[in-house]
Design a protein around this motif. Structure first.
Motif, PDB file in Angstrom:
ATOM      1  N   VAL A  98      27.135  38.938  33.540  1.00 34.58           N
ATOM      2  CA  VAL A  98      27.967  39.984  34.163  1.00 34.58           C
ATOM      3  C   VAL A  98      29.203  39.350  34.800  1.00 34.58           C
ATOM      4  CG1 VAL A  98      28.078  41.594  36.109  1.00 34.58           C
ATOM      5  CG2 VAL A  98      26.139  41.666  34.549  1.00 34.58           C
ATOM      6  N   LEU A  99      28.996  38.260  35.547  1.00 34.04           N
ATOM      7  CA  LEU A  99      30.128  37.594  36.203  1.00 34.04           C
ATOM      8  C   LEU A  99      31.081  36.997  35.179  1.00 34.04           C
ATOM      9  CD1 LEU A  99      28.457  35.908  39.295  1.00 34.04           C
ATOM     10  CD2 LEU A  99      30.008  37.850  39.268  1.00 34.04           C
ATOM     11  N   TYR A 102      33.149  39.866  33.944  1.00 31.32           N
ATOM     12  CA  TYR A 102      33.965  40.371  35.043  1.00 31.32           C
ATOM     13  C   TYR A 102      35.121  39.426  35.359  1.00 31.32           C
ATOM     14  CZ  TYR A 102      34.855  42.395  39.698  1.00 31.32           C
ATOM     15  OH  TYR A 102      35.420  42.978  40.795  1.00 31.32           O
ATOM     16  N   VAL A 201      17.040  40.501  46.075  1.00 28.91           N
ATOM     17  CA  VAL A 201      18.110  41.120  46.868  1.00 28.91           C
ATOM     18  C   VAL A 201      18.484  40.227  48.054  1.00 28.91           C
ATOM     19  CG1 VAL A 201      18.699  43.072  48.344  1.00 28.91           C
ATOM     20  CG2 VAL A 201      17.553  43.463  46.173  1.00 28.91           C
ATOM     21  N   VAL A 522      31.118  43.763  54.544  1.00 27.75           N
ATOM     22  CA  VAL A 522      32.001  43.514  53.409  1.00 27.75           C
ATOM     23  C   VAL A 522      32.658  44.833  53.042  1.00 27.75           C
ATOM     24  CG1 VAL A 522      32.143  42.684  51.051  1.00 27.75           C
ATOM     25  CG2 VAL A 522      30.514  41.655  52.620  1.00 27.75           C
ATOM     26  N   PRO A 524      35.248  47.707  51.458  1.00 31.81           N
ATOM     27  CA  PRO A 524      35.752  47.961  50.105  1.00 31.81           C
ATOM     28  C   PRO A 524      37.155  47.392  49.932  1.00 31.81           C
ATOM     29  CG  PRO A 524      34.907  49.986  51.084  1.00 31.81           C
ATOM     30  CD  PRO A 524      34.899  48.958  52.160  1.00 31.81           C
ATOM     31  N   GLY A 525      37.379  46.743  48.804  1.00 26.57           N
ATOM     32  CA  GLY A 525      38.698  46.202  48.502  1.00 26.57           C
ATOM     33  C   GLY A 525      38.936  44.807  49.046  1.00 26.57           C
ATOM     34  N   TYR A 526      37.951  44.227  49.743  1.00 22.06           N
ATOM     35  CA  TYR A 526      38.188  42.926  50.355  1.00 22.06           C
ATOM     36  C   TYR A 526      37.204  41.864  49.909  1.00 22.06           C
ATOM     37  CZ  TYR A 526      41.517  45.085  53.582  1.00 22.06           C
ATOM     38  OH  TYR A 526      42.600  45.732  54.116  1.00 22.06           O
ATOM     39  N   VAL A 528      34.797  40.001  46.268  1.00 20.57           N
ATOM     40  CA  VAL A 528      34.645  39.804  44.830  1.00 20.57           C
ATOM     41  C   VAL A 528      34.273  41.102  44.125  1.00 20.57           C
ATOM     42  CG1 VAL A 528      32.198  39.206  45.039  1.00 20.57           C
ATOM     43  CG2 VAL A 528      33.503  38.374  43.111  1.00 20.57           C
ATOM     44  N   LEU A 529      33.645  42.042  44.854  1.00 22.95           N
ATOM     45  CA  LEU A 529      33.124  43.232  44.202  1.00 22.95           C
ATOM     46  C   LEU A 529      34.218  44.184  43.739  1.00 22.95           C
ATOM     47  CD1 LEU A 529      30.194  43.907  46.661  1.00 22.95           C
ATOM     48  CD2 LEU A 529      30.042  42.951  44.374  1.00 22.95           C
ATOM     49  N   ASP A 530      35.335  44.222  44.445  1.00 22.88           N
ATOM     50  CA  ASP A 530      36.351  45.214  44.073  1.00 22.88           C
ATOM     51  C   ASP A 530      37.728  44.850  44.634  1.00 22.88           C
ATOM     52  OD1 ASP A 530      35.166  47.645  46.572  1.00 22.88           O
ATOM     53  OD2 ASP A 530      35.754  45.549  46.697  1.00 22.88           O
ATOM     54  N   PRO A 532      41.702  44.349  44.819  1.00 24.30           N
ATOM     55  CA  PRO A 532      42.791  45.002  44.090  1.00 24.30           C
ATOM     56  C   PRO A 532      43.634  43.974  43.335  1.00 24.30           C
ATOM     57  CG  PRO A 532      43.362  44.847  46.388  1.00 24.30           C
ATOM     58  CD  PRO A 532      41.982  44.284  46.255  1.00 24.30           C
ATOM     59  N   GLU A 533      44.343  44.431  42.310  1.00 29.03           N
ATOM     60  CA  GLU A 533      45.155  43.527  41.493  1.00 29.03           C
ATOM     61  C   GLU A 533      46.220  42.795  42.305  1.00 29.03           C
ATOM     62  OE1 GLU A 533      43.140  43.409  38.357  1.00 29.03           O
ATOM     63  OE2 GLU A 533      45.106  42.443  38.332  1.00 29.03           O
TER      64      GLU A 533
ATOM     65  N   VAL B 116      41.582  51.351  52.207  1.00 23.48           N
ATOM     66  CA  VAL B 116      41.068  50.568  51.088  1.00 23.48           C
ATOM     67  C   VAL B 116      42.257  50.172  50.216  1.00 23.48           C
ATOM     68  CG1 VAL B 116      39.590  50.554  49.067  1.00 23.48           C
ATOM     69  CG2 VAL B 116      38.885  51.786  51.122  1.00 23.48           C
ATOM     70  N   PRO B 117      42.488  48.872  50.039  1.00 25.82           N
ATOM     71  CA  PRO B 117      43.642  48.471  49.221  1.00 25.82           C
ATOM     72  C   PRO B 117      43.435  48.863  47.764  1.00 25.82           C
ATOM     73  CG  PRO B 117      42.390  46.545  49.959  1.00 25.82           C
ATOM     74  CD  PRO B 117      41.753  47.725  50.584  1.00 25.82           C
ATOM     75  N   GLN B 118      44.459  49.469  47.167  1.00 30.18           N
ATOM     76  CA  GLN B 118      44.374  49.928  45.785  1.00 30.18           C
ATOM     77  C   GLN B 118      45.075  48.938  44.861  1.00 30.18           C
ATOM     78  OE1 GLN B 118      42.777  53.164  45.259  1.00 30.18           O
ATOM     79  NE2 GLN B 118      42.227  52.492  47.320  1.00 30.18           N
ATOM     80  N   ASN B 119      44.821  49.087  43.579  1.00 28.29           N
ATOM     81  CA  ASN B 119      45.399  48.176  42.597  1.00 28.29           C
ATOM     82  C   ASN B 119      46.920  48.187  42.591  1.00 28.29           C
ATOM     83  OD1 ASN B 119      43.288  46.814  41.511  1.00 28.29           O
ATOM     84  ND2 ASN B 119      42.831  48.384  39.996  1.00 28.29           N
ATOM     85  N   ASP B 120      47.521  49.325  42.950  1.00 28.18           N
ATOM     86  CA  ASP B 120      48.986  49.394  42.883  1.00 28.18           C
ATOM     87  C   ASP B 120      49.632  48.917  44.174  1.00 28.18           C
ATOM     88  OD1 ASP B 120      49.226  53.010  43.456  1.00 28.18           O
ATOM     89  OD2 ASP B 120      48.310  51.367  44.576  1.00 28.18           O
ATOM     90  N   SER B 167      33.247  50.395  40.065  1.00 31.38           N
ATOM     91  CA  SER B 167      33.639  49.007  40.321  1.00 31.38           C
ATOM     92  C   SER B 167      32.362  48.189  40.336  1.00 31.38           C
ATOM     93  CB  SER B 167      34.340  48.888  41.671  1.00 31.38           C
ATOM     94  OG  SER B 167      33.432  49.239  42.691  1.00 31.38           O
ATOM     95  N   LEU B 168      32.499  46.907  40.497  1.00 29.09           N
ATOM     96  CA  LEU B 168      31.315  46.055  40.563  1.00 29.09           C
ATOM     97  C   LEU B 168      30.512  46.394  41.819  1.00 29.09           C
ATOM     98  CD1 LEU B 168      29.923  43.754  39.065  1.00 29.09           C
ATOM     99  CD2 LEU B 168      31.104  42.154  40.538  1.00 29.09           C
ATOM    100  N   ARG B 169      31.233  46.810  42.875  1.00 25.67           N
ATOM    101  CA  ARG B 169      30.561  47.199  44.112  1.00 25.67           C
ATOM    102  C   ARG B 169      29.638  48.397  43.844  1.00 25.67           C
ATOM    103  NH1 ARG B 169      32.280  46.477  49.596  1.00 25.67           N
ATOM    104  NH2 ARG B 169      31.094  47.826  50.962  1.00 25.67           N
ATOM    105  N   VAL B 176      20.834  48.150  43.341  1.00 23.20           N
ATOM    106  CA  VAL B 176      19.980  47.675  44.429  1.00 23.20           C
ATOM    107  C   VAL B 176      19.318  48.802  45.226  1.00 23.20           C
ATOM    108  CG1 VAL B 176      20.122  46.572  46.688  1.00 23.20           C
ATOM    109  CG2 VAL B 176      21.087  45.430  44.709  1.00 23.20           C
ATOM    110  N   LEU B 180      15.293  49.255  45.965  1.00 20.56           N
ATOM    111  CA  LEU B 180      14.724  48.988  47.285  1.00 20.56           C
ATOM    112  C   LEU B 180      14.015  50.222  47.825  1.00 20.56           C
ATOM    113  CD1 LEU B 180      17.403  46.823  49.164  1.00 20.56           C
ATOM    114  CD2 LEU B 180      15.223  46.105  48.226  1.00 20.56           C
TER     115      LEU B 180
END
Lengths: 665, 210
Positions: A98-99, A102, A201, A522, A524-526, A528-530, A532-533, B116-120, B167-169, B176, B180
């Protein structure tokens, strides 16, 4: 995608074949095979690099592993692949895959300090030269002598391909982390998913748990950095856990106890651990110490003859032998690399006095035989405050090092995991081993702090300052925790009926706690999971510019760098991106040139001589100030009047003066 | 009994995943009709009250200290999402948006969302449903940072796929959480059964009342 995927895919295939070979050994399950495979690769290629035969060694390795794997397939048919379908190996393989996809799609890049000054540059030099970076021409005035295990491991996945890709380095590091985490699932081979999912987990949450102590405000680089701290830490936990899994425990299939000989396999990850990073060597000695004590005291021994005692005569010799063996492994790796580094090093290091002298002075001041120096007192009080969670004496507890809290609370959290394992183990011997492991871990923790005290107070050229404490602590705590979790998994694997249910409940509580903390901290957006470009936009642009510059650079040319007001980070970033073109250290590595009257002032004549001596016919300017224009403008044809800000490249013309050239052709 | 359990376990696991997928789908789609009804509303930084911010000649702001704020009052409309397009001299870190529901109600940490920072390169803030009276935008956590605000829109039109945040998140959470949860149910059942199985032993040893 710039570079092909086949080099990394082929490397992954060979690695999996190697794992299958290890898994075919008695007592080694699919969950332990990845760590054995990864560490064998690291140690083998480090030795090959030291001997200067990386490329032939690559072919010998691949041919050997694939050949033996074919023999194994021929002999055992489907049974050869059966251990690979255990939860541990599947976790390693599927997450790795997967990694792979990705990272290949999103292509993260190096962007942090030490990735530019060492880790990323080392990996790139290895791929560029197919030889260790210790002998490369880097433009630095020192030799890069940091330990190479992680760098050569990432080289293994890039040798066949053209070009260098940072994402493959990140993926190689991820494989190291996953290999250590999968060790947790060894006791659950053949069991239902309910037994091992909480451990999987908790294991996968461990990297975030010990590297993101507060909620993310900037990008969290876990799983996306090339620093050796986290892999070193998890390798520490993984090595000792692997040993406990192998030594004296019943194999998962319920058969004979895996004998002492199989436990010797732990020497492979232990050797790799001693080759990961300079400050991880003491941790490797702690790991060696744990294995030494356990094998001397607790490993079951068969007496030489009926009626013979296990502690005298041959039993004693065996115990003493194994005790020394486990210390000898990391010591041998330490000596091996130090000899190579001494042979390769030409320049000076960042310290003034040898390490042994620093240790001696530290011991004298600690025991009161010498008057305590200011640096020692400052460091001692700051280390103590940091451990308690205070940023300075008297302040409230704000210094967190993990998602559990301050260093003290993190240690208590780890102790709780060991305690849970201790209570859930059945036999007295297992409980004693668990307790001994924790005590040795605590002693090792104290010893690690002693090493930090020596480093900050006596050895480092910044004596008296405590910097990067959380990073160094992450290494030890993550490994100690992983070991505790490994013992807990062993206890859970061997438990029956009510004890087993209690294990599952406790493991589930731990997994839920860690998952919830990760979810909270962690953002969102900060991570490895997501991410931004835009996170790597600047780095990509810089790489594009650097590639255009390097493409037009004649061989053997060097570039001089100027960045008034810089702090060195810009220099290392350009240095990394410009390879194979060499960016000279340029006196101050992108920091401001001193003015006349300062101790380190350089006259324009001296500067010109330097440029001729080093072969720097190009100057790369990132930032100027009035002082630089005034004192060195005469080197330039237009006296830098045409400089409009930003990055500019200048080339020495026939008249000896530098004039601007376009950055891209 | 033992042969039936694996089937029950698999069914329970599939049920957990199905419930979770359904919740995610519904949770995403439920906002779409409401968002389609609300009109996007652009805010001008010039209308805002500035705190710890200096306005430069070219219209950009420079933060003074770590607590720079832009306060927009008198909005008095339902706001679910806010999009900010801004350029910073360097990474601003965490972007916070505080909101108040009524006139006279101040801003507090309990009524705050993180962008949340976006791709753009923009930031998207998602607020809990309800009327918003005033907004306080904190442009990052660094002092001395130059901020150029290109656009600040309330209730922007969002692309359909953004409601379902793949997303991967998402993948990790999806993998998970139901597992669980299923483990949790099973462990509770097993614990109860194991404890119940122990009782007859004690009653027998004690010499039984019957």
């Amino acid at each position: 995608m710039d570079t092909p995927l086949l080099d990394a895919a082929f490397g992954f295939l060979v690695l999996c074949a190697l794992c299958a070979l290890f898994a075919s050994l008695r007592g080694v399950s699919g969950a332990l095979a990845p760590l054995l495979g990864v560490s064998t690769t690291m140690v083998y290629f480090t030795l090959a690099g030291v001997l200067g035969v990386l490329v032939p060694a690559f072919w010998v390795f691949c041919a050997g592993v694939l050949g033996l794997f074919c023999v194994l397939l021929y002999r055992r048919r489907a049974a050869a692949l059966a251990p690979l379908f255990s939860p541990g190996f599947l976790l390693f393989f599927c997450t790795g895959l997967v990694l792979f996809v990705y990272y290949a799609l999103r292509q993260p890049m190096f962007s942090q300090w030490d990735e530019m000054s060492f880790w990323g540059t080392a990996a790139k030099l290895l791929v560029q030269d197919n030889a260790l970076y210790t002998t490369a021409d880097t433009g630095y005035f020192w030799t890069m002598t940091e330990r190479p295990a992680l760098s050569v491991f990432s080289w293994f996945f890039q040798y066949l391909g053209a070009g260098f890709a940072p994402w493959k380095v990140y993926w190689a590091y991820a494989l190291v982390l996953l290999a250590c985490l999968c060790v947790l699932l060894h006791p659950f081979a053949g069991r239902r998913w309910r037994s091992w999912v909480p451990f999987a987990v908790a294991g996968l949450a461990t990297p975030f748990f010990f590297t993101v102590p507060n909620h993310t405000v900037h990008m969290a680089s876990t799983w996306l950095d090339a620093y050796g701290d986290l892999p070193g830490g998890l390798l520490f936990g993984g090595t000792v856990a692997l040993y406990f899994m192998l030594a004296g425990q019943k194999s998962p299939a319920g058969g004979q106890a895996a004998g002492g000989a199989t436990a010797l396999l732990a020497a492979l990850p232990l050797a790799a651990l001693a080759l990961v990073k300079d400050n991880i060597v003491p941790v490797a000695l702690v790991a060696g110490g744990m294995l030494a004590v356990d094998s001397a005291l607790f490993a079951p021994r068969r007496a030489a003859h009926p009626g013979g005692k296990a502690w005298t005569g041959q039993g004693f010799v065996q115990r003493a032998g194994s005790f020394l063996f486990w210390f000898a492994v990391p010591a041998a790796m330490y000596v091996l690399w130090n000899n190579h580094a001494a042979w390769a090093a030409t320049g000076g290091g960042a310290t003034n006095i040898p390490l042994s002298q620093a240790v001696g002075q530290a011991l004298r001041e600690i025991t009161g035989r010498a008057p305590a120096s200011e640096a020692y007192l400052a460091v001692r009080s700051q280390l103590w405050n940091n451990f308690l969670g205070r940023t300075a004496a008297g302040q409230s507890a704000t210094f967190r090092v993990s998602m559990a809290g301050t260093p003290l609370v993190s240690c208590l959290f780890i102790a709780a995991v060991f305690l849970a394992a201790l209570l859930l183990f059945k036999g007295r011997r297992e409980r004693l081993r668990c307790a001994a492991a924790w005590v040795l871990g605590a002693l090792g923790f104290a010893a690690y702090h002693f090493m930090l005290l020596v480093h900050y107070g006596f050895y480092s050229h910044q004596a008296g300052e405590v910097v990067d404490y959380s990073r160094y602590l992450t290494s030890y705590l993550s490994g100690w925790f992983l070991l505790g979790l490994g013992l807990f998994a062993l206890a859970a694997g061997g438990a029956k009926t009510l004890r087993a249910v209690a294990c599952r409940a406790a493991a589930l509580a731990l997994a839920v706690f860690m998952a919830v903390q990760c979810g909270r901290f962690v953002r969102p957006g900060y991570s490895v999971l997501d991410w931004p470009e835009t996170t790597y936009a600047a780095a990509r642009k810089q790489e594009e510019t650097a590639r255009a510059i390097a493409a037009n650079m004649p061989a053997g040319q060097r570039i001089f760098y100027v960045c008034q007001g810089g702090n060195g980070e810009e220099y290392f970033a350009w240095h990394y991106h410009l390879l194979p073109a060499v960016l000279d250290y340029s006196y101050f590595a992108g920091r401001t040139f001193p003015l006349p009257g300062d101790e380190y002032y350089i006259s324009v004549t001296r500067m010109n001589e330097y440029l001729y001596d080093t072969g720097c016919d190009y100057i790369l300017i990132d930032a100027l100030d009035a002082a630089f224009v005034r004192y060195y403008g005469s080197l330039f044809e237009d006296r830098l009047a045409g400089y409009a800000g930003g990055t500019a490249l200048y080339h020495r013309g026939q008249n000896g003066l530098f004039s601007p050239v376009p950055l891209t052709s | 009994m033992k042969r039936r359990k694996p089937k029950l376990q698999t069914r329970l696991l599939l049920l957990c995943y199905a419930v979770f997928l359904l919740a995610w789908g519904v949770g995403g789609a439920v906002h779409m009709p409401g968002d389609a009804r609300r009109q996007p509303q652009a805010l001008s930084p010039g209308e805002a009250e500035m705190h710890n911010l200096a306005l430069a000649q070219d219209g950009s702001f420079v933060t003074e200290g770590i607590d720079a704020q832009l306060v927009f009052s008198g909005i008095d409309a339902p706001v679910r999402t806010v999009r900010l397009r801004a350029a910073f001299a360097w990474d601003p870190g965490e972007m916070e948006l505080f909101y108040s529901r009524k006139e006279g109600q101040g801003f507090s940490v309990r009524q705050r969302v993180i962008g949340v920072p976006q791709n753009d390169g923009s930031w998207l803030y998602t607020l809990p449903a309800g009327q918003v009276h005033a907004l306080r935008l904190d442009p990052g956590t660094a002092g001395g940072n130059t901020v150029v605000i290109d656009e600040l829109v309330l209730n922007p039109r969002l692309p359909a796929h953004s409601y379902f945040g793949l997303s991967l998140r998402w993948l990790v959470t999806m993998a998970v959480v139901p597992a669980l949860a299923c483990c949790g149910f099973y462990t509770i059942i097993e614990l109860v059964l194991a404890l119940a199985a122990r009782r007859p032993k004690r009653a027998g040893a004690g010499g039984g009342a019957t």
